[in-house]
Scaffold this motif. Structure first.
Motif, PDB file in Angstrom:
ATOM      1  N   SER A  22      41.682  22.795  43.565  1.00  0.00           N
ATOM      2  CA  SER A  22      41.917  21.352  43.572  1.00  0.00           C
ATOM      3  C   SER A  22      43.122  20.993  42.707  1.00  0.00           C
ATOM      4  O   SER A  22      43.867  20.061  43.018  1.00  0.00           O
ATOM      5  N   ILE A  25      46.200  21.540  44.715  1.00  0.00           N
ATOM      6  CA  ILE A  25      46.386  20.430  45.656  1.00  0.00           C
ATOM      7  C   ILE A  25      47.007  19.235  44.944  1.00  0.00           C
ATOM      8  O   ILE A  25      47.922  18.573  45.469  1.00  0.00           O
ATOM      9  N   GLU A  29      50.407  17.991  46.321  1.00  0.00           N
ATOM     10  CA  GLU A  29      50.296  16.835  47.216  1.00  0.00           C
ATOM     11  C   GLU A  29      50.015  15.516  46.514  1.00  0.00           C
ATOM     12  O   GLU A  29      50.043  14.463  47.147  1.00  0.00           O
ATOM     13  N   ASP A  32      46.213  11.272  45.334  1.00  0.00           N
ATOM     14  CA  ASP A  32      45.375  10.839  46.451  1.00  0.00           C
ATOM     15  C   ASP A  32      44.782  12.029  47.199  1.00  0.00           C
ATOM     16  O   ASP A  32      43.594  12.024  47.553  1.00  0.00           O
ATOM     17  N   ALA A  33      45.615  13.048  47.427  1.00  0.00           N
ATOM     18  CA  ALA A  33      45.123  14.241  48.114  1.00  0.00           C
ATOM     19  C   ALA A  33      44.071  14.959  47.268  1.00  0.00           C
ATOM     20  O   ALA A  33      43.072  15.465  47.792  1.00  0.00           O
ATOM     21  N   CYS A  35      42.002  13.556  45.119  1.00  0.00           N
ATOM     22  CA  CYS A  35      40.763  12.778  45.182  1.00  0.00           C
ATOM     23  C   CYS A  35      40.031  13.001  46.500  1.00  0.00           C
ATOM     24  O   CYS A  35      38.808  13.177  46.530  1.00  0.00           O
ATOM     25  N   ARG A  36      40.787  12.991  47.607  1.00  0.00           N
ATOM     26  CA  ARG A  36      40.165  13.238  48.920  1.00  0.00           C
ATOM     27  C   ARG A  36      39.494  14.603  48.946  1.00  0.00           C
ATOM     28  O   ARG A  36      38.370  14.749  49.441  1.00  0.00           O
ATOM     29  N   TYR A  37      40.207  15.600  48.423  1.00  0.00           N
ATOM     30  CA  TYR A  37      39.677  16.972  48.438  1.00  0.00           C
ATOM     31  C   TYR A  37      38.374  17.058  47.655  1.00  0.00           C
ATOM     32  O   TYR A  37      37.393  17.660  48.115  1.00  0.00           O
ATOM     33  N   GLU A  40      35.566  15.287  49.594  1.00  0.00           N
ATOM     34  CA  GLU A  40      35.199  16.040  50.802  1.00  0.00           C
ATOM     35  C   GLU A  40      34.396  17.299  50.467  1.00  0.00           C
ATOM     36  O   GLU A  40      33.617  17.774  51.289  1.00  0.00           O
ATOM     37  N   THR A  82      35.415  11.306  41.655  1.00  0.00           N
ATOM     38  CA  THR A  82      35.786  12.705  41.896  1.00  0.00           C
ATOM     39  C   THR A  82      34.983  13.650  41.002  1.00  0.00           C
ATOM     40  O   THR A  82      34.868  14.838  41.302  1.00  0.00           O
TER      41      THR A  82
END
Length: 309
Positions: A22, A25, A29, A32-33, A35-37, A40, A82
């Motif tokens: 993470s 990432i 990226e 935002d990427a 947090c999404r990761y 998910e 997160t």
């Protein structure tokens, strides 16, 4: 000043768990990427990180004590959102951690004192520098390749100067060399050294040790120092003056520390000098203590809302 005898250790999520993926990432990226990761994958259990074994052994002390005297708290730059994956992983690994502060990218060092923590461990060197500047024992957990120590006994090793002790003697060494350092230490052999940032943490460990017969204590400590004779005497007399027990003392006279730490079976080792940390990290979990003359002054900039733990 703390009035109770409880040992409180604050730890970041990146020190406790393996969050390398993470973090990559985030670096590649952005926030935002990241947090999404995390959201998910929040139902996927995180693998243990460098300091996981240390935390597990710390928490395992409580059942053997007359009352629970050890607490681990989580201090994380994650948001609560997160950070849900972190708390899910804590539960699934069976770690008794109930208190936490999630700061959404800001440095959490300000909560160390509020929680009454004796030690702060983080993968974020900036947070560690801020904590040390406020007088807290703190270390940056380094990428390490620790040997598996299956012994249930908790084993913690410390460097001396600028860690357990002040850097007053190290300053003489840095300024005038080994000869002047040795001469000073012989001259002041009966004058105790001032305490360093980890003195109080060692005292807390000593208190828990004192509740057991020496041969049955669930904690074993070691001093692993580059000092050799005759500079050893001042160290011995300092610990005696403090009335603090140290189980093993290794005076290596400049030898590489790594193999000795592996032989001791350290669950973690704390040192102020990068070269010794590099040697140690190939053998045991290692915390760098950026304190004293051997480390340049760190002037952290404003904390970034970057989601780092």
């Amino acid at each position: 000043m703390k009035q109770d005898k409880k040992l409180v250790v604050a730890i970041s999520s990146r020190a406790l768990f393996d969050l390398d993926e993470s973090h990559r990432i985030f670096e590649a990226e952005g926030k935002d990427a990241f947090c999404r990761y995390q959201i998910e994958h929040e139902d996927e259990t995180l693998e243990p990180g460098v300091a996981f074994t240390l935390v597990r052994k710390l928490l395992a002390l409580n059942p053997a004590l007359p009352e629970p005297l050890v607490e681990v708290i989580l201090l994380s730059r994650n948001s609560a959102d997160t950070g849900l994956r972190v708390f899910n992983s804590i539960r699934r690994h069976g770690l008794d951690i109930a208190r936490a502060a999630f700061t959404s990218g800001q440095s959490p060092f300000g909560y160390i004192g509020a929680f009454g923590a004796d030690l702060f461990l983080s993968a974020n060197a900036e947070d560690v520098a801020l904590a040390l500047d406020r007088g807290h024992a703190a270390a940056t957990i380094l990428d390490s390749n620790p040997a598996h120590n299956a012994d249930s006994q908790l084993r913690i090793a410390f460097d001396g100067d600028a860690v357990l002790f002040s850097d007053e003697a190290e300053r003489i060494y840095q300024a005038d060399g080994l000869g002047a350092f040795t001469e000073n230490e012989v001259e002041k052999a009966k004058t105790p050294l001032s305490g360093g940032p980890f003195k109080a943490f060692l005292a807390s460990l000593h208190h828990i040790q004192s509740l057991f017969p020496p041969d049955l204590a669930p904690i074993r400590t070691a001093l692993v120092t580059a000092r050799g004779a005759p500079a050893h005497e001042r160290v011995v007399r300092t610990l005696r003056a403090w009335n603090i027990r140290i189980d093993e003392a290794l005076f290596l006279g400049g030898m590489d520390k790594g193999p000795f730490l592996r032989a001791f079976g350290a669950d973690i080792f704390f040192d102020d000098q990068q070269k010794h940390c590099a040697s140690a990290s190939g053998h045991v979990a290692t915390g760098h203590v950026p304190h004293g003359i051997a480390n340049p002054q760190v002037l952290p900039g404003p904390a970034r809302p970057d989601g780092k733990a």
